[in-house]
Design a protein around this motif. Structure first.
Motif, PDB file in Angstrom:
ATOM      1  N   ASN A  94       0.857  -1.128  -0.064  1.00  0.00           N
ATOM      2  CA  ASN A  94      -0.027  -0.182  -0.147  1.00  0.00           C
ATOM      3  C   ASN A  94       1.003   1.265   0.084  1.00  0.00           C
ATOM      4  OD1 ASN A  94      -1.948   1.940   0.687  1.00  0.00           O
ATOM      5  ND2 ASN A  94      -3.216   0.540   1.809  1.00  0.00           N
ATOM      6  N   PRO A  95       0.894   1.975  -1.125  1.00  0.00           N
ATOM      7  CA  PRO A  95       1.815   3.027  -1.168  1.00  0.00           C
ATOM      8  C   PRO A  95       1.665   4.091  -0.051  1.00  0.00           C
ATOM      9  CG  PRO A  95      -0.241   3.332  -2.842  1.00  0.00           C
ATOM     10  CD  PRO A  95      -0.223   2.171  -2.216  1.00  0.00           C
ATOM     11  N   ILE A  96       0.436   4.250   0.542  1.00  0.00           N
ATOM     12  CA  ILE A  96       0.529   5.491   1.415  1.00  0.00           C
ATOM     13  C   ILE A  96       0.769   4.850   3.166  1.00  0.00           C
ATOM     14  CG2 ILE A  96      -1.114   6.787   0.332  1.00  0.00           C
ATOM     15  CD1 ILE A  96      -3.252   5.848   1.948  1.00  0.00           C
ATOM     16  N   GLU A 127      -3.728  -7.348   0.954  1.00  0.00           N
ATOM     17  CA  GLU A 127      -4.130  -7.377   2.420  1.00  0.00           C
ATOM     18  C   GLU A 127      -5.318  -8.615   2.426  1.00  0.00           C
ATOM     19  OE1 GLU A 127      -4.505  -4.917   5.738  1.00  0.00           O
ATOM     20  OE2 GLU A 127      -3.402  -4.577   3.908  1.00  0.00           O
ATOM     21  N   ARG A 128      -5.885  -9.169   1.573  1.00  0.00           N
ATOM     22  CA  ARG A 128      -7.123  -9.805   1.669  1.00  0.00           C
ATOM     23  C   ARG A 128      -6.315 -11.278   1.856  1.00  0.00           C
ATOM     24  NH1 ARG A 128     -10.113  -9.071  -3.246  1.00  0.00           N
ATOM     25  NH2 ARG A 128     -10.886  -7.237  -2.137  1.00  0.00           N
ATOM     26  N   ALA A 129      -5.162 -11.648   1.390  1.00  0.00           N
ATOM     27  CA  ALA A 129      -4.528 -12.718   1.678  1.00  0.00           C
ATOM     28  C   ALA A 129      -3.982 -12.877   3.014  1.00  0.00           C
ATOM     29  CB  ALA A 129      -3.436 -12.822   0.687  1.00  0.00           C
ATOM     30  N   MET A 130      -3.804 -11.453   3.613  1.00  0.00           N
ATOM     31  CA  MET A 130      -3.487 -11.596   5.122  1.00  0.00           C
ATOM     32  C   MET A 130      -4.354 -11.889   6.017  1.00  0.00           C
ATOM     33  SD  MET A 130      -0.566  -8.475   5.246  1.00  0.00           S
ATOM     34  CE  MET A 130      -1.921  -7.480   5.927  1.00  0.00           C
ATOM     35  N   GLY A 131      -5.858 -11.951   5.367  1.00  0.00           N
ATOM     36  CA  GLY A 131      -6.896 -12.127   6.255  1.00  0.00           C
ATOM     37  C   GLY A 131      -7.742 -11.066   6.952  1.00  0.00           C
ATOM     38  N   ALA A 132      -7.559  -9.947   6.094  1.00  0.00           N
ATOM     39  CA  ALA A 132      -8.291  -8.756   6.635  1.00  0.00           C
ATOM     40  C   ALA A 132      -9.673  -8.888   6.169  1.00  0.00           C
ATOM     41  CB  ALA A 132      -7.678  -7.540   5.629  1.00  0.00           C
ATOM     42  N   ARG A 133     -10.864  -8.538   6.981  1.00  0.00           N
ATOM     43  CA  ARG A 133     -12.191  -8.542   6.214  1.00  0.00           C
ATOM     44  C   ARG A 133     -12.317  -7.154   5.536  1.00  0.00           C
ATOM     45  NH1 ARG A 133     -15.526  -8.686  11.370  1.00  0.00           N
ATOM     46  NH2 ARG A 133     -13.921 -10.391  12.227  1.00  0.00           N
ATOM     47  N   ASP A 134     -13.719  -7.526   4.745  1.00  0.00           N
ATOM     48  CA  ASP A 134     -14.003  -6.488   3.978  1.00  0.00           C
ATOM     49  C   ASP A 134     -14.006  -4.869   4.593  1.00  0.00           C
ATOM     50  OD1 ASP A 134     -14.163  -8.526   1.956  1.00  0.00           O
ATOM     51  OD2 ASP A 134     -16.295  -8.418   2.078  1.00  0.00           O
ATOM     52  N   ARG A 135     -14.778  -5.030   5.738  1.00  0.00           N
ATOM     53  CA  ARG A 135     -14.773  -3.684   6.416  1.00  0.00           C
ATOM     54  C   ARG A 135     -13.414  -2.797   6.535  1.00  0.00           C
ATOM     55  NH1 ARG A 135     -17.386  -4.594  11.808  1.00  0.00           N
ATOM     56  NH2 ARG A 135     -15.319  -4.921  12.708  1.00  0.00           N
ATOM     57  N   ILE A 179     -10.803  -3.678   4.732  1.00  0.00           N
ATOM     58  CA  ILE A 179     -10.175  -3.228   3.300  1.00  0.00           C
ATOM     59  C   ILE A 179     -10.799  -1.901   2.930  1.00  0.00           C
ATOM     60  CG2 ILE A 179     -10.254  -4.189   0.913  1.00  0.00           C
ATOM     61  CD1 ILE A 179      -9.600  -6.863   2.139  1.00  0.00           C
ATOM     62  N   ILE A 180     -12.177  -1.861   3.046  1.00  0.00           N
ATOM     63  CA  ILE A 180     -12.781  -0.774   2.624  1.00  0.00           C
ATOM     64  C   ILE A 180     -12.470   0.728   3.218  1.00  0.00           C
ATOM     65  CG2 ILE A 180     -15.187   0.294   2.421  1.00  0.00           C
ATOM     66  CD1 ILE A 180     -16.258  -2.345   1.966  1.00  0.00           C
ATOM     67  N   TRP A 181     -12.421   0.611   4.466  1.00  0.00           N
ATOM     68  CA  TRP A 181     -12.251   1.967   5.336  1.00  0.00           C
ATOM     69  C   TRP A 181     -10.578   2.214   5.380  1.00  0.00           C
ATOM     70  CZ3 TRP A 181     -16.279   3.862   3.670  1.00  0.00           C
ATOM     71  CH2 TRP A 181     -17.433   3.492   3.874  1.00  0.00           C
ATOM     72  N   ARG A 182     -10.020   1.188   5.777  1.00  0.00           N
ATOM     73  CA  ARG A 182      -8.770   1.528   5.991  1.00  0.00           C
ATOM     74  C   ARG A 182      -7.715   1.045   4.858  1.00  0.00           C
ATOM     75  NH1 ARG A 182      -7.805   0.019  11.416  1.00  0.00           N
ATOM     76  NH2 ARG A 182      -5.814   1.055  11.252  1.00  0.00           N
ATOM     77  N   VAL A 183      -7.857   0.393   3.764  1.00  0.00           N
ATOM     78  CA  VAL A 183      -6.826   0.168   2.837  1.00  0.00           C
ATOM     79  C   VAL A 183      -7.349   0.996   1.628  1.00  0.00           C
ATOM     80  CG1 VAL A 183      -6.187  -1.667   1.225  1.00  0.00           C
ATOM     81  CG2 VAL A 183      -6.328  -2.120   3.777  1.00  0.00           C
ATOM     82  N   ILE A 184      -8.399   0.996   1.045  1.00  0.00           N
ATOM     83  CA  ILE A 184      -8.623   1.657  -0.295  1.00  0.00           C
ATOM     84  C   ILE A 184      -9.293   2.958   0.180  1.00  0.00           C
ATOM     85  CG2 ILE A 184     -10.317   1.581  -2.250  1.00  0.00           C
ATOM     86  CD1 ILE A 184     -10.767  -1.401  -1.978  1.00  0.00           C
TER      87      ILE A 184
END
Lengths: 332, 290
Positions: A106-108, B186-194, B196-201
């Motif tokens: 993740n770049p940020i 991130e998904r392969a690390m076992g993160a849940r959708d919530r 991934i949506i708010w903290r990653v994307i």
């Protein structure tokens, strides 16, 4: 033999397309023992990556699905495991390294923070402890001055460094299985060797089982204990690395091995001046039936091959090939 | 060794965006306008000290006739300058709050639609289009007449008509980013959708959304002015739109009572838009020359 860590049995994966369902994995079976390295080779689109995604429970939805088969991780069927259980397994018991280190971080966020998240997703540990483990794991993957590097962003690191960070992220929870999907393809040749060495060293330290996926038979043959060759969604040959490389039974495997450039084989080079290639292209998966998918490209194929229903043929205890001619010893 | 300005270590994306923003003359002009407006709104009322709601002078007093009312008075003798100074905070507050409401609704719906796709996307986007095809001002007017006009109703009403473009932008960003390798990782690390949506994307999708939000603020201010002009704002709040609205029947008798609030709205929206455009240019990599 003791119970395998991972046993994939008759796995079939379908993809829905406008022109009907396509079987991208067809009857794939293999096992993996603790500490073992399984190499999966094949051309683009043969199902190598799909196999690893299926094991991770990450077959793309909604157009892809596991049609049949079982994926037994220490006896537990992951195909039927609920999403919650799969999240516990992913990243903790089974981790994955991807091909593109340039875009897989993740770049940020700083790399340290991303590794820390990998720990916190699975374990409830204190902040100081997390930080210690981040610095420790970065040091173990060979990143100099790990405490400083942990606070850097991905764009401040080179490709090889980033792949080391990816490996650190994958290994920080001490998984039992590490899936490395083309981990060195995007890297320089010198860095490739370093990364492979690193994976193998860490594997030995922790007795991790590794599934190494590559299109490069040279890479696979150097590091694998056992090899599985895939073609058009099927496992067409599998066995101990030595057998598959030195006594290949399937014409496709032989073709792949002939494609490895080799300084020692100077006589062969002199004959043709060119590196051998396998003629033809990968077939359209939609047009495949139960017959041998390689037959149209195979130099040895005859009329009987076109009609032969593909089945694995056991050559000895561990060596299996899906070629009609292998059975009769014509190829060997 | 000659100093080469183009030869320097890589800057962080944020520093780079800041440099582009600060080098943008239009955006700087907008920033100065906004600074003046905000400063005047903050310290103006106490410095000037005239009650904007009280009749303090003769009605219809033109500007500069009486030094006590430099911008003149309106039809009941209220001081126009006092109204402008005290209307600033109300106008800016309503504009930003409404934009915040719009952006929150837009990002939430857009994120879910873009991330999940399929049926969820279809349902949310048809819902968004339903709001988008309603004539915005008319819809806001209906909302304002259904409920007693108050500050909160105004803010929510404007927010409700302004969110669809943000939702569509957020959806597009999420559709693009959900297939990025680091999201897969991130998904392969076992993160849940919530997560991934708010903290990653979302953090990665923020730059264009911030720029869009700034533009929504400008339009929201205009909207508030429009509603107040039509008499649908909170009558207890002296915003610039309300000043124009209450004086519109006397526009030929005291044009200054309409002109000065109009100029104030114009300058503020111009400032917000220039800053928004500057942010857009600075944060949108497509406009960057490399």
């Amino acid at each position: 033999m003791t119970e395998p860590l991972l046993a994939v049995e008759n796995l079939c994966v379908d993809f829905a397309t406008r022109s009907g369902p396509v079987r991208v994995l067809n009857d794939v079976s293999f096992t993996l023992a603790p500490g073992e390295t399984l190499g999966i080779v094949g051309e683009s689109g043969c199902g190598k990556s799909m196999t690893s995604l299926a094991v991770m429970g990450l077959v793309p939805r909604p157009n892809g699905r596991i049609a049949s088969g079982r994926i037994l991780f220490r006896g537990e069927d992951l195909v039927r495991a609920p999403a919650r259980r799969m999240r516990q397994i992913r990243g903790a018991a089974i981790s994955m390294i991807f091909q593109e280190p340039m875009t897989s971080l993740n770049p940020i966020f700083t790399v340290g923070r991303q590794i820390a998240e990998a720990i916190r997703l699975h374990e409830d540990v204190s902040k100081a402890e997390v930080r210690n483990r981040v610095v420790d794991v970065l040091g173990r993957v060979g990143i100099p001055d790990p405490a400083r590097r942990a606070d850097e962003y991905p764009h401040q690191l080179s490709g090889g460094m980033r792949q080391r960070v990816m490996i650190a992220m994958a290994l920080v929870c001490r998984p039992q299985i590490l899936i490395a999907d083309e981990p060195t393809t995007a890297l320089d040749v010198t860095v490739q060797a370093q990364i492979l060495d690193l994976i193998l060293r860490l594997q030995q330290e922790e007795n991790t089982a590794v599934i190494l996926i590559s299109h490069d038979m040279g890479v696979i043959s150097q590091v694998s204990d056992r090899v599985m060759v895939m073609y058009a969604g099927r496992a067409i040959e599998k066995g101990p690395c030595r057998d598959v490389v030195e006594a290949s039974a399937h014409p496709y495997t032989r073709g792949l091995i002939a494609c490895i450039p080799d300084i020692d084989r100077t006589e062969r080079m002199a004959e043709s001046d060119r590196l051998p290639t396998i003629p033809g292209i990968v077939p359209d998966l939609r047009a495949l039936g139960e017959t041998c998918a390689f037959a149209p490209r195979c130099a040895l194929a005859d009329a009987a091959c076109e009609a032969w229903k593909v089945a694995p043929i056991r050559l000895d205890d561990a060596h299996v090939a899906a070629c009609r001619k292998a059975a009769r010893g014509i190829v060997a | 060794m000659a100093r080469d300005p183009a030869f320097h270590p890589p800057k962080s994306p944020f520093v780079e965006a800041m440099a582009i923003f600060l080098g943008n003359r239009a955006a700087m002009a907008g920033l100065i306008i906004l600074a003046v407006v905000i400063l005047a709104s903050l310290i103006g009322p106490s410095l000037y000290g005239v009650d904007p709601k009280a009749t303090v002078n003769a009605p219809f007093l033109p500007p500069m006739e009486d030094v006590a009312s430099p911008m003149g008075t309106d039809y009941i003798g209220r001081d126009v300058l006092a109204g402008i100074l005290s209307g600033g905070p109300a106008t800016i507050m309503i504009g930003t709050s409404a934009a915040l409401v719009a952006v929150l609704i837009g990002i939430t719906l857009g994120a879910l639609a873009g991330y999940y796709g399929g049926l969820i996307d279809t349902i949310l986007m048809r819902f968004t289009e339903f709001f988008q095809v309603l004539p915005a001002l008319l819809f806001a007017m209906v909302l304002m007449t259904l409920f007693t006009p108050s500050l909160r109703v105004t803010i929510i009403g404007i927010g409700l008509v302004m969110w669809p473009p943000t939702a569509r932008l957020a959806r597009a960003e999420f559709m693009k980013l959900r297939n990025m390798d680091y999201v897969r990782a991130e998904r392969a690390m076992g993160a849940r959708d919530r997560r991934i949506i708010w903290r990653v994307i979302l953090p990665n999708a923020m730059p264009p959304l911030i720029a869009a939000a700034a533009l929504v603020v400008g339009v929201s201010i205009l909207f508030e002015a429009g509603l107040s002009f039509l008499g649908l704002g909170d009558p207890n709040i002296r915003s610039w739109g309300e000043m124009i609205g209450s004086n519109r029947d006397y526009i030929f008798d005291c044009p200054w009572a309409v002109f000065f609030p109009g100029i104030a709205i114009f300058l503020t929206v111009l400032g917000v838009s220039l800053v928004g455009d500057g942010l857009n240019d600075a944060m949108n990599p497509r406009f960057r020359e490399r």
